[in-house]
Design a protein around this motif. Structure first.
Motif: not given
Length: 170
Positions: A71-86
């Motif tokens: 719950k704590r890490l997943f939102p930050w993972q998604m932000v980092a994944m989006a930045a990495t993907s872009i």
């Protein structure tokens, strides 16, 4: 195999001719900053994933229920994944032929696909029973295997990505 590669090569060549593609790869400042952002966001994403995987492996954060760690890490993972993907797609867009002929790029892409399959398998199979093992000292074998596979695959993604500039097989 040539039937698959020829249209893909043509697509990569066409994209490489776009004025915006040329402008990004020839930019003195934009290209290096995109690489920096890609590396930083990938490191952030992988670090957050490893934190969750260490909990699955029973090595880290054992006092915290797995559902709370997620719950704590997943939102930050998604932000980092989006930045990495872009940034990754932008790098590919800017210099597609550099990547098309690079074995390390294709290994990285394959590892990313396998990590996605591993993550989906974990979420759709093992995570369904999280209520049973959430606070347990030992996570189920499936969770531990998923965590181990994830750590190994993300390490391979990072190593193969780091080897892209050193394509010995070209």
């Amino acid at each position: 195999m040539a039937e698959i590669l020829t249209p893909l090569r043509t697509l990569f060549e066409t994209v490489g001719e776009f004025p915006s593609s040329i402008a990004i790869r020839e930019s003195q400042y934009l290209w290096p900053w995109i690489i920096v952002l890609h590396v930083v966001s990938m490191g952030t994403f992988a670090g957050l994933v490893v934190m969750m995987d260490l909990r699955l492996l029973g090595i880290g954060n054992m006092r915290t229920p797995f559902s709370e760690v997620q719950k704590r890490l997943f939102p930050w993972q998604m932000v980092a994944m989006a930045a990495t993907s872009i940034t990754g797609v932008t790098l590919l867009y800017a210099d597609p032929m550099r990547f098309f002929v690079n074995i390390f790029f294709w290994i990285k892409m394959l590892m990313i696909v396998i990590t996605a399959i591993n993550a989906m398998a974990f979420h759709y199979i093992t995570y369904n029973s999280v209520g049973i093992w959430d606070s347990a000292d030992t996570t189920p074998l499936g969770a531990r295997l998923s965590g181990l596979v994830s750590v190994v695959l993300w390490a391979l993604v990072i190593v193969s990505g780091r080897l892209i500039p050193y394509n010995w097989f070209q």
